[in-house]
Design a protein around this motif. Structure first.
Motif, PDB file in Angstrom:
ATOM      1  N   LEU A  25       0.781  -1.224  -0.055  1.00 27.01           N
ATOM      2  CA  LEU A  25      -0.010   0.148   0.139  1.00 27.01           C
ATOM      3  C   LEU A  25       0.823   1.331   0.065  1.00 27.01           C
ATOM      4  O   LEU A  25       0.553   2.053  -0.739  1.00 27.01           O
ATOM      5  CB  LEU A  25      -1.002   0.016   1.328  1.00 27.01           C
ATOM      6  N   VAL A  75      -3.192  -1.355  -4.895  1.00 29.01           N
ATOM      7  CA  VAL A  75      -4.033  -1.251  -4.107  1.00 29.01           C
ATOM      8  C   VAL A  75      -4.712  -2.901  -3.750  1.00 29.01           C
ATOM      9  O   VAL A  75      -5.220  -3.191  -2.673  1.00 29.01           O
ATOM     10  CB  VAL A  75      -5.143  -0.307  -4.318  1.00 29.01           C
ATOM     11  N   ALA A  78      -2.571  -5.165  -1.973  1.00 27.15           N
ATOM     12  CA  ALA A  78      -2.220  -4.952  -0.580  1.00 27.15           C
ATOM     13  C   ALA A  78      -3.808  -5.244   0.340  1.00 27.15           C
ATOM     14  O   ALA A  78      -3.607  -5.992   1.323  1.00 27.15           O
ATOM     15  CB  ALA A  78      -2.227  -3.210  -0.508  1.00 27.15           C
TER      16      ALA A  78
END
Length: 169
Positions: A25, A75, A78
């Protein structure tokens, strides 16, 4: 080495997956901030972003499609690894078969069987304009989703047996 409980493999995997998810992230945020603040090198329609703690660079075409694909993929993974850390967290608890474990396994199953294939195909066809599809990559996620669906059934049965056992004691 124990598989479940404190000081077990699941405990170490919880910590490792939590750290990796945060690092991914942070990498995504670093890339986005570098692009927004123009903290990168541009050459022939490509950008290069130097990573601060290494000699490595991230290089890619400088266009919205590529930036969106890289950012959304980072993203997604993550969140994927963070959800995996939540599953490992339930495995290190004193009681293994809980509703919380089943809930996180359901999220993980949906992520692998529904969210990933649709988001992958969306990015490939809509965002990237029909770029070659990596079928083994999709199949791998679907197989992980099917395996986690089996784990849901197993954990539901284990929860029922554990609940009955707790009532008889």
């Amino acid at each position: 080495m124990k598989m479940f409980g404190t000081k077990s493999l699941s405990s170490y995997l919880f910590t490792l997956s939590r750290v990796v998810s945060v690092l991914i992230l942070l990498l995504a945020l670093f890339i986005i901030i570098s692009i927004l603040t123009n903290n990168m090198a541009l050459l022939d329609g490509r950008f290069a972003i130097a990573l601060p703690v290494s000699n490595m660079e991230i290089k890619a075409n400088y266009n919205l499609k590529t930036i969106f694909t890289i950012s959304s993929t980072l993203v997604f993974y993550a969140g994927y690894i963070y959800l995996l850390s939540l599953i490992f967290k339930t495995f290190k608890a004193e009681k293994l078969f809980t509703k919380t474990a089943v809930k996180y396994l359901k999220y993980f199953t949906v992520l692998n069987l529904i969210v990933f294939p649709f988001s992958y195909l969306f990015i490939r066809f809509v965002v990237m304009g029909g770029v070659k599809i990596n079928i083994p990559f999709i199949v791998l996620h679907v197989l992980v989703g099917v395996l986690s669906a089996f784990l849901i059934a197993l954990f539901n049965n284990g929860y029922s047996v554990q609940k009955e056992n707790d009532l008889t004691i």
